[in-house]
Design an enzyme around this catalytic site. Structure first.
Site, mmCIF file in Angstrom:
data_model
loop_
_atom_site.group_PDB
_atom_site.id
_atom_site.type_symbol
_atom_site.label_atom_id
_atom_site.label_comp_id
_atom_site.label_asym_id
_atom_site.label_seq_id
_atom_site.Cartn_x
_atom_site.Cartn_y
_atom_site.Cartn_z
ATOM 1 N N GLU A 86 75.144 66.507 89.054
ATOM 2 C CA GLU A 86 75.724 67.777 88.603
ATOM 3 C C GLU A 86 76.116 68.691 89.754
ATOM 4 O OE1 GLU A 86 72.986 66.418 87.321
ATOM 5 O OE2 GLU A 86 73.221 66.294 85.148
ATOM 6 N N PHE B 164 61.694 69.348 75.218
ATOM 7 C CA PHE B 164 62.230 68.371 76.176
ATOM 8 C C PHE B 164 63.552 68.848 76.780
ATOM 9 C CE2 PHE B 164 64.783 64.480 77.043
ATOM 10 C CZ PHE B 164 64.044 64.046 78.134
ATOM 11 N N GLN B 165 63.646 68.787 78.086
ATOM 12 C CA GLN B 165 64.826 69.227 78.844
ATOM 13 C C GLN B 165 65.215 70.672 78.533
ATOM 14 O OE1 GLN B 165 67.934 66.160 78.629
ATOM 15 N NE2 GLN B 165 66.994 65.165 80.399
ATOM 16 N N LYS C 66 72.260 73.452 71.200
ATOM 17 C CA LYS C 66 72.922 72.343 70.527
ATOM 18 C C LYS C 66 73.284 72.660 69.081
ATOM 19 C CE LYS C 66 72.727 67.349 70.183
ATOM 20 N NZ LYS C 66 71.949 66.119 70.468
ATOM 21 N N MET D 295 74.099 71.465 114.481
ATOM 22 C CA MET D 295 74.009 72.915 114.562
ATOM 23 C C MET D 295 72.563 73.366 114.728
ATOM 24 S SD MET D 295 75.745 75.602 114.837
ATOM 25 C CE MET D 295 77.329 75.945 114.082
#
Lengths: 552, 174
Positions: free
Chosen positions: A48, A110-111, A160, A467
């Site tokens: 993602e 969940f999630q 959802k 760097m």
């Protein structure tokens, strides 16, 4: 229709052509709606974070709102770095995340994650939608907020059951937001005052930032500079807003800026700040920054004015609008004495690098610039290579540098280059990255191949985090803790496993001979550039020093 | 110097956390914050007391303005205004001390709102200084519990706080 279908219709109405995302349970209804439309292309990334950086790169090149989708929980949290990155650089994004059904919110299901809470400090605004009927107006507001005023990311969290609900679709024509009315037109009295101060100045310098690009004011910037014969320096975010080979151009200023830009700041009697925010990497020691100058600050965000430096003339407005009103009030002036002084500084302190042994990264950038005539879209990652691009690639067209400025996100480069390549700009896209950065989001090579993008990837490979290594050299007496890689994949072999062509450059001669061939390859190419680890980014202003005290 | 900001916000879930979060992440300290609905049910008013110099207040105001749900901000301490704080104090009081405490309450125009076997609960409204003095005068008896609302404020006269001149956006737009 369902809310999910309505969202897709909203995207079509907003003119969205590409969506970057990664599916999952909670966002599935929206994916199902995408299945039934052929007007929007969905780009499946490999993580993602890649989706949000790709949407970001797409937005930077096109000037349009980048759109990104992810599922709830880890899908949403994986967006966080990319959202913060876009927020710091004021990039317009609209992000959709799935969420557990409304009845389960707050139950640790969940999630489930509180993504609106997590992204509160890194979004311009965000929404958790509970009322299905409000979705069209929320999407409309989100695009409006993201793309107007000072742009930024807006997140919409979609439970959802909300996306599955049925609504009567009606897309609002106007947005009503009582608390959001950006000021576009500068106050006419202030504009006249600015004109008067410019007229009286002897040694003006224009300090132009990313605001020039967000307001598409590059032409107006050139007009202003040429009318008042003022040299122009860019912030890192402002690069590509002024032609790199223009005689009035001073290059980038600040920590790794050109010495002549930095000294022009020190000597100027008038500093005209346009769409810039006096970042600490620019200002360095506060008292030593433009100590003799009257400061005019023009910006669309009132909160930036007076935040860091004392401003003599604040002017809130869109840079393009303001410059359009300002330039006609000014007459052409000849400032030969000041411009001669600038020329003298340029000759006295040129941007140079040692012509020692090995393949110099600065030379590669110069060659890339020469071969593409400064007209490619250059995407970078974060680190030394990023500064070398800023110093040695002379950009000619606005929105041709895509790089993480404010947040300094290693791993931004490859996914952003995917987004930049999807922008259909008709220009060649080049990614300059490092061996550290590319390994943070390397999985997006899969996305690149799947989308058949002819990206040219240059890995500035010094087997170290250059760097950070440079910081250790200057501030920690060369104790190189955790900055050298003892293992690397075989980059060319890795590229080949994805079906990409690969090259390795080891010497200056390799670069001279192979670069034209690499750039004219029809498909994607990875180029492993073996550069000396001891190469530093110079000039550099050491910590605690003023902008006029750079070392070469 | 202490400033009293009167902030009109959308009456939506999460607005308080947006405002409070902004203060903490920009390193601003809140002295007190009250929030409640206004005459318009879609709009809430927050009264925020912050301590800082003018430059600091300017930055706070500008940052607050960037929140989409913030409609208007007025620094009403720059003008004539009235403000009130409400306190509930539960004091230890043996039956023999009740009269004395109630007399004290009378001086501050406080009211008795509850009486227990060994306690007395008083309510007092007024300016912050008065409330502080009231609290001090009850301290010798033993304060069992104390709760303050924080300051609510409003401009004097017919002027409306929502229309005060000092909203950050206007100040800078000019």
């Amino acid at each position: 229709m369902t809310v999910a279908e309505a969202i897709v219709r909203c995207l079509e109405k907003e003119g969205v052509k590409v969506v970057f995302g990664y599916p999952g349970g909670a966002i599935l209804p929206v994916y199902d709606a995408l299945y039934h439309t052929s007007n929007i292309k969905h780009v499946l990334v490999r993580h993602e974070q890649g989706a949000v950086h790709a949407a970001d790169g797409y937005a930077r090149v096109t000037g349009k709102v980048g759109v990104c989708m992810a599922t709830s929980g880890p899908g949403a949290t994986n967006l966080v770095t990319g959202i913060a990155n876009a927020y710091m650089d004021s990039i317009p994004l609209v992000l959709f995340t799935g969420q557990v059904p409304v009845s389960q919110i707050g139950t640790d299901s969940f999630q489930e994650v509180d993504i609106t809470g997590i992204t509160l400090p890194i979004t311009k605004h965000n929404y958790l939608v509970k009322d299905p009927d409000k979705v069209p107006s929320i999407v409309k507001s989100a695009f409006h907020i993201a793309s107007t005023g000072r742009p930024g990311p807006v997140l919409i969290d979609l439970p959802k059951d909300v996306t599955l609900a049925k609504i009567d679709f009606k897309y609002p024509t106007a947005v009503k937001l009582r608390g959001y009315k950006p000021t576009y037109r500068g106050h006419p009295y202030k504009i006249r005052e600015v004109a008067e101060i410019i007229r009286k100045s002897q040694r003006p310098v224009i300090y132009a930032g990313g605001g020039i690009l967000s307001s598409n004011a590059a032409d107006e910037l050139v007009q202003l500079a040429e009318t008042i014969s003022a040299p122009v320096t860019n912030t890192f975010m402002g690069l590509a807003s002024f032609p790199g080979d223009h005689p009035l151009f001073l290059g980038m200023l600040g920590l790794h800026g050109t010495r002549y830009a930095n000294l022009a700041i020190t000597e100027c009697d008038l500093l005209i700040a346009l769409g810039a925010r006096f970042d600490d990497r620019v200002v360095l020691k506060l008292g030593a920054f433009a100590p003799n100058a009257t400061v005019i600050h023009i910006d669309i965000d009132p909160a930036e004015i007076g935040k860091i430096v004392k401003t003599h003339v604040p002017l809130v407005g869109d840079v393009k609008h303001v410059l359009k009103a300002l330039v006609p009030l000014l007459e052409k002036v000849d400032r030969s004495e000041w411009l001669e002084r600038i020329q003298q500084l340029k000759e006295q302190y040129p941007l140079t690098y040692g012509e020692g042994a090995g393949l110099k990264p600065q030379f590669i950038i110069e060659e890339l610039c020469r071969l593409t005539k400064g007209r490619a879209i250059v995407v970078t990652d974060v680190g030394q290579h990023q500064m070398w691009v800023a110093q040695y690639y002379r950009f000619h067209e606005p929105r041709s540098l895509v790089s993480s400025g404010g947040l300094g996100t290693m791993g931004f480069g490859l996914p952003a280059a995917v987004g930049a390549s999807m922008a259909e700009s008709g220009k060649q896209v080049i990614l300059v990255t490092g061996d550290g950065s590319i390994q943070m989001t390397m999985q997006e090579l899969g996305t690149l191949m799947e989308q058949e993008l002819p990206l040219k990837i240059f890995v500035m490979n010094n087997f170290s985090l250059g760097m950070v290594r440079q910081l250790q050299k200057f501030y920690h007496e060369g104790r190189y803790m955790a900055t050298t890689f003892r293992f690397h994949p075989d980059f060319p072999l890795l590229a080949q496993s994805y079906g990409m062509k690969a090259y390795t450059l080891e010497t200056r001669e390799d670069a001279v001979h192979l670069l034209p061939e690499i750039l004219s390859e029809p498909g994607p190419v990875m180029v492993n550039c073996l550069i000396p680890p001891e190469e530093d980014v110079m000039p550099m202003v050491l910590a605690g020093k003023g902008i006029d005290e750079a070392i070469d | 110097m202490k400033h009293t900001l009167s902030v009109l916000v959308e009456n939506k879930p999460g607005v308080l956390v947006r405002v409070a979060g902004l203060f903490s992440r920009r390193g601003f300290n809140i002295d007190s914050l009250t929030v409640g609905r206004t005459e318009n049910p879609d709009v809430s008013r927050m009264t925020i007391v912050v301590d800082g110099d003018d430059r600091f207040i300017e930055q706070v105001t500008k940052q607050l303005h960037k929140l989409i749900d913030v409609i208007k901000i007025s620094d009403i301490s720059a003008e004539e205004y009235v403000d009130r704080d409400l306190v509930l104090i539960k004091v230890a009081a043996e039956p023999s001390q009740r009269v004395e405490i109630m007399q004290m309450a009378g001086v501050f125009r406080a009211r008795v709102v509850d009486l227990g076997r060994k306690t007395i609960t008083l309510e007092c409204t007024g300016h912050e200084g008065k409330i502080n003095a009231f609290e001090e005068s009850l301290r010798p008896y033993g304060i069992k519990e104390l709760v303050r609302t924080g300051k609510v404020a409003m401009l004097r006269g017919s002027k409306l706080s929502g229309d005060a001149e000092l909203t950050g956006r206007r100040k800078d737009g000019e």
